[in-house]
Design an enzyme around this catalytic site. Structure first.
Site, short mmCIF file in Angstrom:
data_model
loop_
_atom_site.label_atom_id
_atom_site.label_comp_id
_atom_site.label_asym_id
_atom_site.label_seq_id
_atom_site.Cartn_x
_atom_site.Cartn_y
_atom_site.Cartn_z
N SER A 155 14.67 39.91 -1.92
CA SER A 155 15.27 40.21 -0.63
C SER A 155 15.69 38.67 -0.27
O SER A 155 17.02 38.47 0.48
CB SER A 155 14.48 40.73 0.43
OG SER A 155 14.05 41.90 0.03
N HIS A 183 13.77 36.60 4.29
CA HIS A 183 15.02 37.02 4.65
C HIS A 183 15.82 35.67 5.30
O HIS A 183 16.80 35.31 5.03
CB HIS A 183 15.20 38.15 5.67
CG HIS A 183 14.84 39.49 5.06
ND1 HIS A 183 14.84 40.70 5.48
CD2 HIS A 183 14.40 39.62 3.75
CE1 HIS A 183 14.26 41.65 4.73
NE2 HIS A 183 14.08 40.80 3.75
#
Length: 280
Positions: free
Chosen positions: A185, A232
């Site tokens: 991610s 993230h």
């Protein structure tokens, strides 16, 4: 009545592609007569369609404003294949692949500092949630097809790995160091960040991309969803910085400057990770 001094019109005065159209303009390359519809302005005079086609085929191909690496996103496919292979290894009982590759700031192993995990964690995913790897690999395929031909294979690979490292750095700084994370991610958000910056600089429409990034960021903060939003954020910032460097040094004359800046960014990320680790 005297005889006209105008020479008779021959078939050579008609366009070779449209025999019913009279013209006195010749292609500068082959010398054939061409009408206004068939004329393409050249450096000197005009060029017929066939000569223009040959000229384009023989000209060096440039796939993006960074490189001539070709259209096929080979690195993207390779990263997907490697990640899928590692996931299959995770399914084999007794190998404990995920234990060797996951990342957390502090470990209870004899070797407390294992910095390579900041990269290896990008290639392992949750086995209990199949959509974890599926969504990440779909996003990699989507952004890889857009970015790799534009940046070139080496730059795209560097972007992916630096973003993954920056994602792990986000986990290191924004958690207590004991949180273990896996997944691509952070690297995926890095691709988003780079694409966002480049599109902005090129004047492209970013509305859809901004919505996509916003939704993915918000999902990480929803209670009950086991997502490392810290990765993230770290990956997004790291990828945006790499994208900015790539754009500002996109010309060939800036190649050395680009290498220096990317190397400097990597050094800063490593130093930050060391400083944070020492602080635990």
């Amino acid at each position: 009545m005297s005889q006209s001094s105008v020479p008779p019109v021959s078939r050579d005065n008609f366009c070779y592609r449209h025999p019913d159209r009279q013209s006195f303009v010749l292609c500068q390359r082959c010398g054939r007569t061409i009408c206004g519809e068939c004329q393409t302005p050249g450096a000197v005079g005009v060029i017929c369609p066939e000569c223009m086609k040959q000229q384009r085929q023989s000209a060096p191909r440039r796939t993006g404003f960074f490189s001539r690496s070709g259209d096929r996103p080979v690195v993207t496919y390779t990263l997907i294949a490697v990640t899928a292979f590692v996931f299959l290894l995770q399914l084999i009982p007794g190998l404990n692949v995920i234990d060797y590759l996951l990342y957390a700031g502090v470990y209870s192993t004899p070797v407390a500092f294992e910095p390579w995990r900041m990269l290896t964690s990008v290639f392992v995913h949750s086995q209990s949630f199949i959509f974890h790897i599926a969504l990440n690999m779909y996003s990699l395929w989507l952004f890889g097809q857009a970015l790799e031909p534009m940046l070139g294979r080496a730059r795209f690979l560097a972007l992916y790995l630096i973003s993954g490292f920056a994602g792990s750095l986000g986990v290191l700084f924004l958690t207590d160091g004991s949180t273990a994370v896996v997944g691509a991610s952070g690297a995926i958000f890095g691709l988003m960040g780079a694409f966002l910056v480049i599109q902005r600089k090129l004047g492209g429409n970013m509305n859809g991309l901004l919505v996509l990034v916003g939704i993915n960021l918000v999902i990480g903060f929803i209670p009950g969803i086991n997502v490392a939003w810290q990765a993230h954020v770290g990956g997004l910032v790291g990828g945006a910085l790499v994208g900015l460097i790539y754009y500002e040094t996109r010309h060939l004359k800036h190649k050395s400057r680009q290498t220096l800046l990317i190397g400097g960014l990597c050094a800063v990320l490593v130093v930050l990770s060391l400083i944070r680790y020492v602080a635990f």
